[in-house]
Enzyme design. Structure first.
Site, PDB file in Angstrom:
ATOM      1  N   TYR A 136      12.202-105.785 167.464  1.00 57.31           N
ATOM      2  CA  TYR A 136      12.964-106.277 166.309  1.00 57.31           C
ATOM      3  C   TYR A 136      11.995-106.787 165.259  1.00 57.31           C
ATOM      4  O   TYR A 136      11.041-107.500 165.585  1.00 57.31           O
ATOM      5  CB  TYR A 136      13.898-107.408 166.754  1.00 57.31           C
ATOM      6  CG  TYR A 136      14.738-108.002 165.640  1.00 57.31           C
ATOM      7  CD1 TYR A 136      15.780-107.277 165.055  1.00 57.31           C
ATOM      8  CD2 TYR A 136      14.493-109.294 165.179  1.00 57.31           C
ATOM      9  CE1 TYR A 136      16.553-107.840 164.054  1.00 57.31           C
ATOM     10  CE2 TYR A 136      15.270-109.860 164.173  1.00 57.31           C
ATOM     11  CZ  TYR A 136      16.296-109.131 163.603  1.00 57.31           C
ATOM     12  OH  TYR A 136      17.070-109.676 162.598  1.00 57.31           O
TER      13      TYR A 136
ATOM     14  N   ASP B 156       3.381-107.506 164.778  1.00 53.58           N
ATOM     15  CA  ASP B 156       4.400-108.480 164.392  1.00 53.58           C
ATOM     16  C   ASP B 156       4.317-109.662 165.364  1.00 53.58           C
ATOM     17  O   ASP B 156       4.805-109.595 166.487  1.00 53.58           O
ATOM     18  CB  ASP B 156       5.785-107.815 164.436  1.00 53.58           C
ATOM     19  CG  ASP B 156       6.901-108.796 164.098  1.00 53.58           C
ATOM     20  OD1 ASP B 156       6.622-110.002 163.938  1.00 53.58           O
ATOM     21  OD2 ASP B 156       8.063-108.348 164.002  1.00 53.58           O
TER      22      ASP B 156
ATOM     23  N   LYS C 179       8.635-118.215 162.798  1.00 55.63           N
ATOM     24  CA  LYS C 179       8.960-119.092 163.920  1.00 55.63           C
ATOM     25  C   LYS C 179       7.965-120.262 164.068  1.00 55.63           C
ATOM     26  O   LYS C 179       8.021-121.182 163.258  1.00 55.63           O
ATOM     27  CB  LYS C 179       9.131-118.260 165.185  1.00 55.63           C
ATOM     28  CG  LYS C 179      10.303-117.271 164.977  1.00 55.63           C
ATOM     29  CD  LYS C 179      10.823-116.555 166.196  1.00 55.63           C
ATOM     30  CE  LYS C 179      12.129-115.865 165.849  1.00 55.63           C
ATOM     31  NZ  LYS C 179      12.112-114.421 165.871  1.00 55.63           N
TER      32      LYS C 179
HETATM   33  C1  LIG Z   1      12.619-113.382 164.826  1.00 52.04           C
HETATM   34  C2  LIG Z   1      11.810-112.197 164.566  1.00 52.04           C
HETATM   35  C3  LIG Z   1      11.766-111.562 163.322  1.00 52.04           C
HETATM   36  C4  LIG Z   1      12.685-111.958 162.179  1.00 52.04           C
HETATM   37  O1  LIG Z   1      12.440-113.252 161.731  1.00 52.04           O
HETATM   38  P1  LIG Z   1      13.599-114.018 160.919  1.00 52.04           P
HETATM   39  O2  LIG Z   1      12.921-115.290 160.497  1.00 52.04           O
HETATM   40  O3  LIG Z   1      14.726-114.217 161.875  1.00 52.04           O
HETATM   41  O4  LIG Z   1      13.956-113.164 159.761  1.00 52.04           O
HETATM   42  C5  LIG Z   1      10.891-110.530 163.128  1.00 52.04           C
HETATM   43  N1  LIG Z   1      10.074-110.111 164.124  1.00 52.04           N
HETATM   44  C6  LIG Z   1      10.103-110.679 165.342  1.00 52.04           C
HETATM   45  C7  LIG Z   1       9.171-110.190 166.388  1.00 52.04           C
HETATM   46  C8  LIG Z   1      10.971-111.726 165.613  1.00 52.04           C
HETATM   47  O5  LIG Z   1      11.004-112.252 166.839  1.00 52.04           O
END
Ligand SMILES: *Cc1c(COP(=O)(O)O)cnc(C)c1O
Length: 428
Positions: A143, A238, A266
């Site tokens: 994601y 990511d 995060k």
């Molecule tokens: C949570 C997440 C996102 C998206 O971040 P948001 O702040 O919710 O838009 C993108 N990549 C990874 C790996 C994530 O865990």
């Protein structure tokens, strides 16, 4: 037990889709009523009905030093009093950028944004702008936020183009997203060879945390690095979930690979809407105003969010990551012992302060493996744990998170609950 939350959910559903501002919070996959949270402190969440939970979601990762850490609260209160946003540069942003750069391999230059979604969509735009290529490769189950070009499912054959997996995403957008299988280098090679000189970037979660917790097989990340070098493709790691969570330098440092670009979110925002992307200097100089690739944000580098992120990173010393690793090992070893003792058809995974518990007796290496899990048993496990005051992520397809407040006693208490709940589930 959840009477007040039930009433709140009913009221919330009238003014917000599903009563929530992000879908997973509605407990759609596990069913039941999501507790409405009133406050949190350390390792505990407290809901509107007065229930207390040991929190393994940690606001989906950020609360790695526990909720409402007194030093973060104090720093943010002081920052608030100086003004909550200026729309102009501050020295604080330099400090956060420099702190990140000092920890992550190959991170030369950083741009701050407001969410992981923004970070990932901007990194893709940059890779396209710098290479002049249109397509990129993502992995099934990974994601990267909800920007259109990521909401794509794999096509039916190895070389077929992606298809939209949400209404509102156009076929035109889907055409430029190619989907490979996690931990399967051959699936990546097929795409790179099938679309020569057309793939701008490969983006992945170094530990796939959005389909449970799937660590990379040995050599997988190194193999992607080599393929990117061979094809002139930008490697985007990511680290929105893994960054500053699975180690002092994130997952890339943990596994000894260097990306061309990284995305963060995060933990780096310390519980506030702050995220970032960054990487190789020559690539990052394409970003406006140094270069022509446009990206901007009214609240980007917000002083309260930057203060929280900076304070959080300062508290995350190498010693803290050793402690988190020990906590994770205690939980993983304890869980495995329960599985072995009773012969349950289950698998557990972990990587630093992230873990997964899967209702399958097969090893978990891909999204496909997680699709084979017994979701009914997972849901029963989730609700059994919730009733006993343990708040796990409400889906088999999400990772669990640990904080510095998960003491040995908390872990042992959790394992006792898990053994009791599993006994009832497998007795049926
Ligand atoms: C949570 C997440 C996102 C998206 O971040 P948001 O702040 O919710 O838009 C993108 N990549 C990874 C790996 C994530 O865990």
């Amino acid at each position: 037990m959840l009477e007040k939350s039930q009433q709140l959910l009913q009221r919330a559903s009238q003014s917000m889709p599903g009563g929530v501002n992000s879908p997973v919070r509605a407990f759609t996959s596990v069913g039941g009523t999501p507790p409405f949270i009133e406050r949190a402190e350390g390792v505990y969440l407290y809901d509107a009905d007065g229930n207390r939970y040991i929190d393994y979601v940690l606001t989906w990762g950020p609360a790695i030093i526990g909720h409402a850490h007194p030093e973060v609260v104090e720093a943010c209160q002081a920052a608030m009093a100086r003004g909550s946003s200026f729309g102009a540069p501050t020295e604080l942003e330099i400090e956060l950028a420099e702190t990140m750069i000092a920890r992550v391999p190959g991170l030369d230059v950083v741009r701050m944004v407001n969410s992981g979604t923004e970070a990932c969509m901007s990194a893709i735009r940059l890779a396209r702008g710098a290479t002049g290529r249109d397509k990129f490769i993502k992995f099934a189950g990974c994601y990267h936020g909800h920007s259109d070009s990521f909401l794509i499912a794999a096509g039916s054959g190895a070389l077929t183009l992606g298809t939209p997996n949400s209404p509102g995403v156009t076929e035109g957008t889907a055409r430029d997203t190619l989907v490979a299988q996690f931990n399967d280098l051959a699936s990546v090679e097929t795409l790179l060879d099938g679309f020569p000189d057309q793939v701008a970037a490969i983006i992945l979660e170094p530990i796939c945390g959005n389909t449970g917790c799937i660590p990379p097989d040995p050599g997988f990340l190194q193999g992607l690095r080599a393929l990117c070098d061979k094809h002139g493709t930008v490697l985007i790691i990511d680290e929105v979930m893994t960054g500053f969570r699975v180690g002092y330098g994130g997952a890339a440092a943990r596994f000894g690979v260097t990306a061309d670009l990284y995305t963060f979110g995060k933990v780096v925002g310390g519980g506030f809407p702050l995220a970032a992307y960054g990487g190789r200097e020559d690539l990052m100089r394409h970003i406006a105003p140094d270069g022509p690739v446009y990206q901007a944000g009214t609240l980007s580098g917000n002083p309260i969010a930057v203060t929280a992120g900076l304070k959080t990173l300062q508290l995350l010393t190498p010693e803290v990551y050793e402690q988190l690793e020990a906590t994770s090992e205690r939980l993983g070893t304890g869980m495995q012992a329960i599985i072995d003792k009773h012969g349950y058809p289950m698998t557990q995974t972990r990587a630093g302060a992230m873990f997964g518990v899967f209702f399958t007796d097969k090893p978990v290496h891909t999204h496909q493996d997680v699709l084979g899990c017994d979701l009914e048993r997972f849901n029963a496990f989730f609700h059994g744990m919730l009733k006993r005051g343990v708040y796990l992520a409400p889906s088999q397809f999400e990772a669990g998170f640990l904080s510095t407040h998960h003491t040995d006693a908390i872990i042992d208490e959790t394992l006792e609950h898990a053994e009791a709940v599993l006994a009832t589930i497998f007795a049926e």
